[in-house]
Structure formats: structure tokens, C-alpha cells
Scaffold this active site. Sequence first.
Site, PDB file in Angstrom:
ATOM      1  CD  GLU A   1       9.296  -1.929 -11.948  1.00  0.00           C
ATOM      2  OE1 GLU A   1       8.363  -1.931 -11.132  1.00  0.00           O
ATOM      3  OE2 GLU A   1       9.112  -2.121 -13.169  1.00  0.00           O
TER       4      GLU A   1
ATOM      5  CG  ASP B   1       3.565   3.201  -3.562  1.00  0.00           C
ATOM      6  OD1 ASP B   1       4.327   2.815  -4.471  1.00  0.00           O
ATOM      7  OD2 ASP B   1       2.324   3.086  -3.619  1.00  0.00           O
TER       8      ASP B   1
HETATM    9  N1  ADE Z   1       3.809   0.587  -8.639  1.00  0.00           N
HETATM   10  C1  ADE Z   1       4.404   0.965  -7.502  1.00  0.00           C
HETATM   11  N2  ADE Z   1       3.534   1.585  -6.669  1.00  0.00           N
HETATM   12  C2  ADE Z   1       2.336   1.580  -7.312  1.00  0.00           C
HETATM   13  C3  ADE Z   1       1.051   2.050  -6.979  1.00  0.00           C
HETATM   14  N3  ADE Z   1       0.802   2.652  -5.823  1.00  0.00           N
HETATM   15  N4  ADE Z   1       0.063   1.873  -7.880  1.00  0.00           N
HETATM   16  C4  ADE Z   1       0.305   1.265  -9.054  1.00  0.00           C
HETATM   17  N5  ADE Z   1       1.500   0.803  -9.425  1.00  0.00           N
HETATM   18  C5  ADE Z   1       2.513   0.951  -8.550  1.00  0.00           C
END
Ligand code: ADE
Length: 235
Positions: free
Chosen positions: A12, A197
Site C-alpha cells: 500500500e 473491493d
Molecule cells: N481493506 C481492503 N478491503 C477491505 C475490506 N473489505 N474489509 C476490511 N479491510 C479492507
Amino acid sequence: MKICFIVAMQAEAQPFIDRFGVSEAPGFFMPLPCKMYQTDIDGNKLYVVLNGQQQGSDLVGCEAASVATMAAIQQLHPDLVINSGTCGAFKKNGAAIGDVYISNGVMFHDRRVPGDDAWGTQSLGNYPIFDRAAEIANAIGFKMGKVTTGSSLDMQPCDLQIIEENHGELKDMEGAAVAFVCSLFKTPIMLIKSVTDLCDESAETFEIFKKNLAMASHAIADANEKVINYLLKKS
Ligand code: ADE
């Protein structure tokens, strides 16, 4: 001004590290696993602190983020902490993969503590955010949303219930822990998050997260640069 970014994963942070040419101070936080990178920008200090690794993988989650934040505040005395990283978000709120948000609130979504209201409220957190966050988001043109933090990448129905009840928009694994420590030291904090996501689109969270991690990390580097330039009044 001293600005300290707290980032969970090396992947990241890497585009941001490369962009600013920050250099590592090896062993700075010994015996803690956290890693410290720094550079000067026109007399200001930029620090990038990573949670570090254990057993060969990056330490994600609240415990490591709390340790990194506490060590960073005690040893670097930043004027501002910025937690930057990736998150899940919700299509139903208009989020798309790669979107960048600045947070307008931060709390935990997986701390279900029965008892009186005070205990339940304290468990959820809802920590203060840097009072210039909205000004910065408006000036740069970023969306704002509330970050909710939990210890798992997946989302259980009981997590979703708390997220919805509290109007959470961005689901991560560190934000509230960083904000909790900042609240103890009264250090201002803002959160910059990019979406890997969509929690309401697919249950294959980990696969989709991995697929979009590099793209979202580049988006975060761009966003971080804009925020730094705005704060330091650079063009
Ligand atoms: N980091 C990236 N996507 C995530 C998710 N769905 N839940 C928690 N941390 C995350």
C-alpha cells in the site's frame, strides 16, 4: 509541520514511498517491527510509518496499527497523523473500485459489548477527526465517508448491521485503532482511503482485494501527494 503517515502494508505504501523518495531509518523502532521512512520537504518533515512484518507477512489489523501509531507519536511528535490505505466500500452508496475518500468519521464495527449505553458507546469509538478534513476534501475534490474498522477482511451479518446503523461507508482494518491512539495523545488525525473491493457486490473479498491492490495503492499515492501539497501550500 511534521506529518506522519501510518500505513499497514508495504504494498500500500510503496508507490507513495517511491514518489517522495523517503528513506528508511533501519531499526528506528527496535524492538518493534514497525518501519520508519522520512524526508524533508521545504523545512517540513514527512514520515511514513509501516506496521512491519511478523512471520514473513505484513501486520494488518488494529493491534499492529495501535503499536505503530503509539510509537510514532511518542518518538516523532507529529503535528498530524494520516492513516492512508485501502478499504472496502458499498456499491449502494455510489462507491467504485479505485475511488479515493477522505474520512469524516471513524469507529469500530465489530465490538459488540452488552451493558450500559456508556460501555457500548465507548466500544464503538467514534473518534474525532482533524477539523480541516472537510476543507481539504472540498479543495481537492475528494468524496467523504465514514470509516468503520474491524479485525476481519470478511464481513459478517452482525458487522453489516452495525455499519448500516451507523452510516459507515468505508470498511477497513486499522483506521479506528489509529484514531483511538491519536485521541489519547490529542494528535489530529485524518484518514485517506482508496477502494479495493465492494462489500455488497461479491463475497470473494480477498481475491478482489489482491487484484486491485496495486491500482488502489497508486491512487493512494496520488491522493497523499495532493493532500501534502495542499497542507504545505505547494502547487
Ligand atoms: N481493506 C481492503 N478491503 C477491505 C475490506 N473489505 N474489509 C476490511 N479491510 C479492507
